[in-house]
Design a protein around this motif. Structure first.
Motif, mmCIF file in Angstrom:
data_model
loop_
_atom_site.group_PDB
_atom_site.id
_atom_site.type_symbol
_atom_site.label_atom_id
_atom_site.label_comp_id
_atom_site.label_asym_id
_atom_site.label_seq_id
_atom_site.Cartn_x
_atom_site.Cartn_y
_atom_site.Cartn_z
ATOM 1 N N CYS A 19 0.837 -1.207 0.000
ATOM 2 C CA CYS A 19 0.000 0.000 0.000
ATOM 3 C C CYS A 19 0.872 1.257 0.000
ATOM 4 C CB CYS A 19 -0.937 0.003 1.211
ATOM 5 S SG CYS A 19 -2.235 -1.241 1.135
ATOM 6 N N PHE A 20 1.946 1.239 0.782
ATOM 7 C CA PHE A 20 2.870 2.373 0.795
ATOM 8 C C PHE A 20 3.498 2.560 -0.587
ATOM 9 C CE2 PHE A 20 2.748 2.134 5.452
ATOM 10 C CZ PHE A 20 2.768 3.478 5.781
ATOM 11 N N GLU A 21 3.902 1.468 -1.209
ATOM 12 C CA GLU A 21 4.479 1.559 -2.551
ATOM 13 C C GLU A 21 3.470 2.161 -3.531
ATOM 14 O OE1 GLU A 21 6.046 -2.137 -4.065
ATOM 15 O OE2 GLU A 21 7.128 -2.534 -2.194
ATOM 16 N N THR A 22 2.236 1.712 -3.453
ATOM 17 C CA THR A 22 1.179 2.224 -4.327
ATOM 18 C C THR A 22 0.980 3.713 -4.105
ATOM 19 O OG1 THR A 22 0.078 0.069 -4.302
ATOM 20 C CG2 THR A 22 -1.254 1.961 -4.945
ATOM 21 N N HIS A 23 0.937 4.125 -2.855
ATOM 22 C CA HIS A 23 0.752 5.539 -2.536
ATOM 23 C C HIS A 23 1.931 6.366 -3.030
ATOM 24 C CE1 HIS A 23 0.508 9.109 0.188
ATOM 25 N NE2 HIS A 23 -0.782 8.974 -0.087
ATOM 26 N N GLN A 34 -8.469 3.443 -8.848
ATOM 27 C CA GLN A 34 -7.093 3.467 -9.363
ATOM 28 C C GLN A 34 -6.123 2.873 -8.347
ATOM 29 O OE1 GLN A 34 -7.551 7.747 -10.260
ATOM 30 N NE2 GLN A 34 -6.531 7.268 -12.207
ATOM 31 N N TYR A 35 -6.299 3.202 -7.086
ATOM 32 C CA TYR A 35 -5.452 2.616 -6.043
ATOM 33 C C TYR A 35 -5.671 1.103 -5.977
ATOM 34 C CZ TYR A 35 -4.647 7.384 -4.408
ATOM 35 O OH TYR A 35 -4.300 8.705 -4.323
ATOM 36 N N GLY A 36 -6.927 0.682 -6.060
ATOM 37 C CA GLY A 36 -7.233 -0.743 -6.008
ATOM 38 C C GLY A 36 -6.616 -1.507 -7.168
ATOM 39 N N ASP A 37 -6.687 -0.941 -8.372
ATOM 40 C CA ASP A 37 -6.107 -1.603 -9.539
ATOM 41 C C ASP A 37 -4.585 -1.698 -9.423
ATOM 42 O OD1 ASP A 37 -8.660 -1.870 -10.580
ATOM 43 O OD2 ASP A 37 -8.465 -0.195 -11.994
ATOM 44 N N ALA A 38 -3.953 -0.623 -8.978
ATOM 45 C CA ALA A 38 -2.494 -0.629 -8.819
ATOM 46 C C ALA A 38 -2.070 -1.602 -7.725
ATOM 47 C CB ALA A 38 -1.995 0.783 -8.502
ATOM 48 N N LEU A 39 -2.835 -1.634 -6.642
ATOM 49 C CA LEU A 39 -2.526 -2.553 -5.550
ATOM 50 C C LEU A 39 -2.723 -4.004 -5.987
ATOM 51 C CD1 LEU A 39 -1.667 -2.886 -2.624
ATOM 52 C CD2 LEU A 39 -4.064 -2.615 -1.969
ATOM 53 N N GLU A 40 -3.726 -4.249 -6.794
ATOM 54 C CA GLU A 40 -3.964 -5.601 -7.293
ATOM 55 C C GLU A 40 -2.749 -6.116 -8.079
ATOM 56 O OE1 GLU A 40 -7.373 -8.142 -9.653
ATOM 57 O OE2 GLU A 40 -7.221 -5.988 -10.073
ATOM 58 N N LYS A 41 -2.162 -5.272 -8.903
ATOM 59 C CA LYS A 41 -0.960 -5.663 -9.652
ATOM 60 C C LYS A 41 0.180 -6.023 -8.695
ATOM 61 C CE LYS A 41 -2.010 -2.916 -13.714
ATOM 62 N NZ LYS A 41 -1.688 -1.725 -14.496
ATOM 63 N N ILE A 48 0.680 -12.912 -3.505
ATOM 64 C CA ILE A 48 -0.212 -12.921 -2.348
ATOM 65 C C ILE A 48 -1.618 -13.193 -2.866
ATOM 66 C CG2 ILE A 48 -1.227 -11.532 -0.500
ATOM 67 C CD1 ILE A 48 1.449 -10.020 -0.340
ATOM 68 N N GLU A 49 -2.252 -14.225 -2.345
ATOM 69 C CA GLU A 49 -3.602 -14.582 -2.768
ATOM 70 C C GLU A 49 -4.604 -13.559 -2.242
ATOM 71 O OE1 GLU A 49 -4.819 -18.621 -2.043
ATOM 72 O OE2 GLU A 49 -2.732 -19.294 -2.153
ATOM 73 N N TYR A 50 -5.597 -13.253 -3.062
ATOM 74 C CA TYR A 50 -6.605 -12.268 -2.671
ATOM 75 C C TYR A 50 -7.885 -12.477 -3.473
ATOM 76 C CZ TYR A 50 -5.603 -10.086 -7.103
ATOM 77 O OH TYR A 50 -5.465 -9.862 -8.440
ATOM 78 N N LYS A 51 -8.946 -11.903 -2.961
ATOM 79 C CA LYS A 51 -10.200 -11.767 -3.698
ATOM 80 C C LYS A 51 -10.486 -10.279 -3.723
ATOM 81 C CE LYS A 51 -11.842 -16.186 -2.104
ATOM 82 N NZ LYS A 51 -12.043 -16.757 -0.795
ATOM 83 N N LYS A 52 -10.821 -9.773 -4.881
ATOM 84 C CA LYS A 52 -11.088 -8.342 -5.022
ATOM 85 C C LYS A 52 -12.584 -8.114 -5.207
ATOM 86 C CE LYS A 52 -9.808 -4.277 -7.714
ATOM 87 N NZ LYS A 52 -9.226 -3.804 -8.943
ATOM 88 N N GLU A 53 -13.076 -7.063 -4.552
ATOM 89 C CA GLU A 53 -14.471 -6.635 -4.647
ATOM 90 C C GLU A 53 -15.434 -7.793 -4.382
ATOM 91 O OE1 GLU A 53 -14.702 -4.609 -8.413
ATOM 92 O OE2 GLU A 53 -13.474 -2.955 -7.681
ATOM 93 N N LEU A 54 -15.247 -8.397 -3.241
ATOM 94 C CA LEU A 54 -16.080 -9.505 -2.795
ATOM 95 C C LEU A 54 -17.440 -8.964 -2.366
ATOM 96 C CD1 LEU A 54 -16.171 -12.546 -2.038
ATOM 97 C CD2 LEU A 54 -15.319 -11.873 0.211
ATOM 98 N N ILE A 55 -18.498 -9.458 -2.982
ATOM 99 C CA ILE A 55 -19.861 -8.969 -2.719
ATOM 100 C C ILE A 55 -20.567 -9.906 -1.743
ATOM 101 C CG2 ILE A 55 -22.107 -8.458 -3.760
ATOM 102 C CD1 ILE A 55 -20.591 -7.911 -6.394
ATOM 103 N N ILE A 72 -9.087 -8.472 5.870
ATOM 104 C CA ILE A 72 -9.900 -7.594 5.032
ATOM 105 C C ILE A 72 -9.113 -6.302 4.853
ATOM 106 C CG2 ILE A 72 -11.969 -6.149 4.994
ATOM 107 C CD1 ILE A 72 -13.382 -8.472 6.475
ATOM 108 N N LEU A 73 -8.954 -5.887 3.613
ATOM 109 C CA LEU A 73 -8.272 -4.635 3.302
ATOM 110 C C LEU A 73 -9.287 -3.706 2.664
ATOM 111 C CD1 LEU A 73 -5.675 -2.939 3.098
ATOM 112 C CD2 LEU A 73 -5.254 -4.039 0.892
ATOM 113 N N GLU A 74 -9.599 -2.623 3.352
ATOM 114 C CA GLU A 74 -10.577 -1.654 2.872
ATOM 115 C C GLU A 74 -9.854 -0.372 2.490
ATOM 116 O OE1 GLU A 74 -14.277 -0.511 1.650
ATOM 117 O OE2 GLU A 74 -13.649 -2.503 2.309
ATOM 118 N N LEU A 75 -10.014 0.032 1.236
ATOM 119 C CA LEU A 75 -9.349 1.219 0.715
ATOM 120 C C LEU A 75 -10.311 2.397 0.704
ATOM 121 C CD1 LEU A 75 -7.683 -0.353 -2.470
ATOM 122 C CD2 LEU A 75 -6.869 -0.399 -0.104
#
Length: 138
Positions: A19-23, A34-41, A48-55, A72-75
């Protein structure tokens, strides 16, 4: 707080570091997506395994990231974090039965990650109402 008491210490430090790198790369004036997309990359690059925009079924609640089914990571990308943002993360922790949430506001000049631990007392129910009836949480 002793470091041996930190929940998911290595994983949470790694995620916050990304997150610091993204910022550092994007600055403080982008949109949350935009932060979420960059962090996903960065999460993919770090393997690191993740699920994005889990509904959550039957609700309009969407978790930004669920990291390795543990965190849980909330941006956010807004002027200030308020109590509703903390309540939102606590609600997600309760609904998913996850121990740790991290709330990060990318709009800040300097990132100040907020670690939020799931409440395990009877007061946890106030975060779930009215979702208890909607999705059948105990």
């Amino acid at each position: 707080m002793k470091s041996d008491k930190v929940i998911f210490k290595n994983l949470s430090y790694s995620v916050v570091g990304l997150c610091f790198e993204t910022h550092n790369e994007l600055g403080k004036y982008c949109k949350e997506k935009q932060y979420g997309d960059a962090l996903e990359k960065k999460l993919k690059e770090a393997h690191i395994e993740y699920k994005k925009e889990l509904i959550f079924p039957g609700t309009r609640n969407i978790v930004d990231f669920l990291i390795e089914d543990k965190i849980i990571l909330e941006l956010k990308a807004k002027e200030t974090i308020n109590k509703d943002d903390y309540y939102q993360v606590q609600r997600y922790l309760q609904m998913l039965k996850i121990k740790l949430g991290i709330l990060i506001n990318f709009r800040s000049q300097y990132l100040r990650p907020k670690r939020i631990v799931r409440i395990d007392t009877e007061s946890h129910k106030k975060f779930l109402y009215p979702f208890i009836r909607i999705i059948g949480i105990n």
